[in-house]
Design a protein around this motif. Structure first.
Motif, PDB file in Angstrom:
ATOM      1  N   TYR A  88       0.832  -1.208   0.000  1.00 13.36           N
ATOM      2  CA  TYR A  88       0.000   0.000   0.000  1.00 13.36           C
ATOM      3  C   TYR A  88       0.867   1.259   0.000  1.00 13.36           C
ATOM      4  O   TYR A  88       0.576   2.225  -0.710  1.00 13.36           O
ATOM      5  N   LEU A  89       1.940   1.237   0.792  1.00 16.29           N
ATOM      6  CA  LEU A  89       2.855   2.382   0.804  1.00 16.29           C
ATOM      7  C   LEU A  89       3.557   2.510  -0.537  1.00 16.29           C
ATOM      8  O   LEU A  89       3.742   3.629  -1.039  1.00 16.29           O
ATOM      9  N   THR A  90       3.941   1.370  -1.133  1.00 14.38           N
ATOM     10  CA  THR A  90       4.568   1.403  -2.459  1.00 14.38           C
ATOM     11  C   THR A  90       3.637   2.023  -3.485  1.00 14.38           C
ATOM     12  O   THR A  90       4.060   2.823  -4.332  1.00 14.38           O
ATOM     13  N   ALA A  91       2.355   1.664  -3.424  1.00 14.38           N
ATOM     14  CA  ALA A  91       1.376   2.220  -4.358  1.00 14.38           C
ATOM     15  C   ALA A  91       1.200   3.717  -4.138  1.00 14.38           C
ATOM     16  O   ALA A  91       1.077   4.482  -5.109  1.00 14.38           O
ATOM     17  N   MET A  92       1.192   4.148  -2.877  1.00 14.21           N
ATOM     18  CA  MET A  92       1.056   5.578  -2.596  1.00 14.21           C
ATOM     19  C   MET A  92       2.253   6.351  -3.131  1.00 14.21           C
ATOM     20  O   MET A  92       2.103   7.408  -3.761  1.00 14.21           O
ATOM     21  N   ILE A  93       3.456   5.816  -2.911  1.00 18.07           N
ATOM     22  CA  ILE A  93       4.657   6.484  -3.404  1.00 18.07           C
ATOM     23  C   ILE A  93       4.662   6.526  -4.930  1.00 18.07           C
ATOM     24  O   ILE A  93       5.002   7.546  -5.541  1.00 18.07           O
ATOM     25  N   SER A  94       4.269   5.417  -5.552  1.00  9.54           N
ATOM     26  CA  SER A  94       4.220   5.375  -7.014  1.00  9.54           C
ATOM     27  C   SER A  94       3.211   6.373  -7.568  1.00  9.54           C
ATOM     28  O   SER A  94       3.469   7.039  -8.576  1.00  9.54           O
ATOM     29  N   SER A  95       2.063   6.504  -6.901  1.00 13.54           N
ATOM     30  CA  SER A  95       1.056   7.467  -7.342  1.00 13.54           C
ATOM     31  C   SER A  95       1.569   8.893  -7.227  1.00 13.54           C
ATOM     32  O   SER A  95       1.348   9.721  -8.123  1.00 13.54           O
ATOM     33  N   VAL A  96       2.266   9.181  -6.128  1.00 10.61           N
ATOM     34  CA  VAL A  96       2.822  10.525  -5.936  1.00 10.61           C
ATOM     35  C   VAL A  96       3.895  10.806  -6.984  1.00 10.61           C
ATOM     36  O   VAL A  96       3.963  11.903  -7.553  1.00 10.61           O
ATOM     37  N   GLN A  97       4.738   9.810  -7.263  1.00  7.17           N
ATOM     38  CA  GLN A  97       5.784   9.994  -8.278  1.00  7.17           C
ATOM     39  C   GLN A  97       5.175  10.210  -9.659  1.00  7.17           C
ATOM     40  O   GLN A  97       5.609  11.106 -10.398  1.00  7.17           O
ATOM     41  N   LEU A  98       4.201   9.389 -10.015  1.00  9.86           N
ATOM     42  CA  LEU A  98       3.544   9.531 -11.318  1.00  9.86           C
ATOM     43  C   LEU A  98       2.897  10.900 -11.446  1.00  9.86           C
ATOM     44  O   LEU A  98       3.053  11.593 -12.466  1.00  9.86           O
TER      45      LEU A  98
END
Length: 274
Positions: free
Chosen positions: A54-64
């Motif tokens: 879930y944290l990985t997905a949040m970080i990926s969303s912020v990066q994107l």
């Protein structure tokens, strides 16, 4: 409160009731579910939403969202400047009209457009032998998101660029300022609030997008919106609905921070539009 004020509040009551029903009730239910586990108040959902995948997905969303916002802001600003300074009024109206349409063109139709064009069996990739696998990656998603991010930035920057007065450039030139000095000390300070506001707007738009990413990349690129959908529908895990609510609350916090930055900048930049 005077009588006129009382009538104003009475007239606004139906609208306030509508907002309370449509937005207030779901918000209360979301917060209650996010802080509830096994029927008791708990912080476990919020804790899990900031761990592991879930944290990985949040970080990926912020990066994107960050990449789309920055690249879209640069391209959109240059395009807006080109059409604002164009001598052809018809071209300007055509580009602004197209931007208004493309800025709202997303979801599954946008994904289908790109897949049919540059996908594994796409028209262009098939005819020209272009590699198509990169379309279903992080950077492929960035390119697709720019399709609506750049027009959105054009709409945000065109009014601000219209606010630049020709007299300011003339006054700067009369005082010995070069073109660089004009942009550095006059134009950019005026445009900065609108540009930063546009970056924030693009970030929020990309951060909340779901249908396009779901249709294109599925679970290949971890995004928080896809995690929420998977938890709510139970496609992967059963009984994780409250974690999905916790993830939604995380997104609301990020969106709130985005709007807290955007609204003051938009208010400040509006002074130059009159």
């Amino acid at each position: 409160m005077n009588r006129a004020g009382s009538r104003g509040w009475l007239g606004a009551l139906p609208l306030l009731a509508f907002f309370a029903l449509v937005f207030g009730v779901p918000a209360v239910a979301l917060v209650a579910g996010a802080f509830t586990a096994d029927g008791r108040p708990s912080l476990s959902n919020m804790s899990q939403s900031l761990q592991g995948g879930y944290l990985t997905a949040m970080i990926s969303s912020v990066q994107l969202s960050g990449v789309v916002a920055l690249v879209g802001a640069v391209l959109g600003t240059f395009l807006a400047y080109a059409i604002v300074t164009s001598r052809f009024a018809l071209l300007r109206e055509a580009v602004l009209t197209a931007s208004g349409v493309l800025a709202n063109f997303g979801g599954v139709p946008l994904a289908f457009f790109w897949i049919a064009t540059l996908g594994n069996s796409g028209v262009i990739s098939g005819l020209m032998g272009l590699p198509s696998g990169s379309l279903y990656t992080f950077w492929g998603l960035v390119v697709v998101y720019l399709y609506f991010a750049v027009p959105l930035m054009v709409l945000a920057m065109a009014p601000a660029l219209d606010g630049l007065r020709p007299q300011w450039r003339e006054a700067a030139a009369n005082n010995g300022a070069t073109t660089w000095h004009y942009w550095r000390f006059v134009a950019l300070p005026v445009l900065a609030p609108a540009m930063l506001g546009g970056v924030v707007l693009l970030f929020g738009s990309a951060f909340s997008a779901y249908a396009t990413a779901n249709a294109m990349v599925g679970s290949v690129v971890p995004l928080v919106t896809l995690k929420i959908a998977a938890a709510l529908t139970g496609d992967v895990l059963i009984g994780y609905e409250n974690i999905a609510l916790a993830l939604s609350l995380d997104m609301i916090v990020v969106a709130g921070l985005v709007m807290a930055i955007y609204l003051p900048l938009q208010k400040r930049s509006s002074r130059w539009l009159h």
